[in-house]
Design a protein around this motif. Structure first.
Motif, PDB file in Angstrom:
ATOM      1  N   ARG A   1      34.227  48.431  41.721  1.00 25.22           N
ATOM      2  CA  ARG A   1      33.597  47.147  41.543  1.00 25.22           C
ATOM      3  C   ARG A   1      34.110  46.432  40.455  1.00 25.22           C
ATOM      4  O   ARG A   1      34.403  45.306  40.265  1.00 25.22           O
ATOM      5  CB  ARG A   1      32.126  47.130  41.865  1.00 25.22           C
ATOM      6  CG  ARG A   1      31.548  45.670  41.697  1.00 25.22           C
ATOM      7  CD  ARG A   1      29.866  45.816  41.855  1.00 25.22           C
ATOM      8  NE  ARG A   1      29.298  44.505  41.676  1.00 25.22           N
ATOM      9  CZ  ARG A   1      29.000  44.041  40.625  1.00 25.22           C
ATOM     10  NH1 ARG A   1      29.167  44.766  39.493  1.00 25.22           N
ATOM     11  NH2 ARG A   1      28.423  42.847  40.600  1.00 25.22           N
ATOM     12  N   ASP A   2      33.825  46.952  39.168  1.00 20.11           N
ATOM     13  CA  ASP A   2      34.021  46.388  37.724  1.00 20.11           C
ATOM     14  C   ASP A   2      35.557  46.186  37.807  1.00 20.11           C
ATOM     15  O   ASP A   2      35.968  45.447  37.260  1.00 20.11           O
ATOM     16  CB  ASP A   2      33.860  47.544  36.784  1.00 20.11           C
ATOM     17  CG  ASP A   2      32.228  47.424  36.682  1.00 20.11           C
ATOM     18  OD1 ASP A   2      31.548  46.373  37.244  1.00 20.11           O
ATOM     19  OD2 ASP A   2      31.583  48.091  35.666  1.00 20.11           O
ATOM     20  N   ALA A   3      36.494  47.231  38.308  1.00 20.68           N
ATOM     21  CA  ALA A   3      37.743  47.289  38.251  1.00 20.68           C
ATOM     22  C   ALA A   3      38.475  45.870  39.034  1.00 20.68           C
ATOM     23  O   ALA A   3      39.239  45.165  38.507  1.00 20.68           O
ATOM     24  CB  ALA A   3      38.590  48.296  38.905  1.00 20.68           C
ATOM     25  N   MET A   4      37.873  45.523  40.283  1.00 21.40           N
ATOM     26  CA  MET A   4      38.213  44.720  41.160  1.00 21.40           C
ATOM     27  C   MET A   4      37.725  43.294  40.539  1.00 21.40           C
ATOM     28  O   MET A   4      38.802  42.347  40.697  1.00 21.40           O
ATOM     29  CB  MET A   4      37.690  44.432  42.383  1.00 21.40           C
ATOM     30  CG  MET A   4      38.266  45.693  43.223  1.00 21.40           C
ATOM     31  SD  MET A   4      39.894  45.639  43.593  1.00 21.40           S
ATOM     32  CE  MET A   4      40.673  46.926  42.564  1.00 21.40           C
ATOM     33  N   GLN A   5      36.606  43.011  39.662  1.00 25.86           N
ATOM     34  CA  GLN A   5      36.281  41.997  39.033  1.00 25.86           C
ATOM     35  C   GLN A   5      37.196  41.635  37.944  1.00 25.86           C
ATOM     36  O   GLN A   5      37.623  40.588  37.553  1.00 25.86           O
ATOM     37  CB  GLN A   5      34.876  42.077  38.654  1.00 25.86           C
ATOM     38  CG  GLN A   5      33.831  41.980  39.690  1.00 25.86           C
ATOM     39  CD  GLN A   5      32.363  42.124  39.191  1.00 25.86           C
ATOM     40  OE1 GLN A   5      32.205  42.593  38.007  1.00 25.86           O
ATOM     41  NE2 GLN A   5      31.407  41.251  39.822  1.00 25.86           N
TER      42      GLN A   5
END
Length: 235
Positions: A9-13
């Motif tokens: 999730r953090d990587a995609m954001q």
């Protein structure tokens, strides 16, 4: 010194942020950087409003005319000098309005003296500006990324508003204009954008400053004026 992203999730954001990143345009270097060492060196923690505003005024942020008063008599004299209506407020660091430390709409020196007597201690007497939209401009120093600028709707209910635009420093006027637009903030006089640029310049020139908050800037029909500020210096 590489930020660690825990989970997809953090990587995609983060990837989304990179894709949508604004085109970089280097800011125009100021001819001279204002010196605020007399206000910052040796200071610790949250500065009083008066000193916080003095720092930002040197970088071009427009504040309502004000006077510091240590007695009710000095408050009355300040009100007479500034002209009505005036505001009398505690010269504290933060949350004055929420804690009953601001008295608005005072129309005479006698009213200002009475308000100063009721509030007690050191107060600021300031010219009351015409009403308008309230805007927050601020900076928080991130240990990894440096000064992070923020702009959004301001006032006492600032925590309730979730439409805030962020950017790292430095930034120039066109980027500051886009930030204000992203936050849904009207900037008819250009002062909101100019304040963001000034805060970024101040933060970069003074690494001992941890955070800056101008809240609110009052955007009225005729002008945009800052009426409160908070500068926090490293302990």
């Amino acid at each position: 010194d590489v930020p660690l992203l825990r989970g997809p999730r953090d990587a995609m954001q983060a990837l989304s942020g990179v894709v949508g990143r604004r085109p970089y345009a280097p800011p125009t270097a100021a001819a001279t950087t204002p010196d605020v060492a007399d206000l910052v060196v040796g200071a610790r923690g949250a500065l009083p409003e008066h000193e916080s505003a003095l720092i930002l005024e040197r970088f071009g942020v427009p504040f309502a005319a004000r006077r510091r008063a240590t007695t009710p008599e000095e408050a009355a004299a300040a009100a007479g000098e500034l002209g009505s209506p005036v505001v009398v407020k505690v010269d504290g660091a933060a949350h004055k309005a929420r804690e009953g430390g601001v008295v608005l709409g005072l129309m005479s020196p006698e009213d200002a003296a009475a308000a100063a007597r009721r509030l007690g201690g050191v107060v600021l007497v300031a010219r009351q500006v015409e009403p308008g939209a309230e805007v927050l401009c601020g900076m928080t120093r991130d240990p990894d990324f440096g000064p992070i600028l923020a702009v959004g709707r301001g006032g006492v209910a600032v925590e309730e508003h979730d439409r805030v635009a962020l950017s790292s420093a430095p930034l120039n006027r066109p980027v500051a204009d886009r930030l204000a637009a992203e936050a849904g903030v009207a900037d008819p006089h250009g002062v909101v954008a100019e304040t963001l640029v000034a805060i970024a310049e101040c933060a970069l020139a003074n690494p001992s400053i941890d955070s800056i908050e101008v809240n609110p800037l009052i955007v009225s029909h005729s002008a945009t004026t800052a009426v409160d500020a908070l500068v926090v210096v490293s302990n």
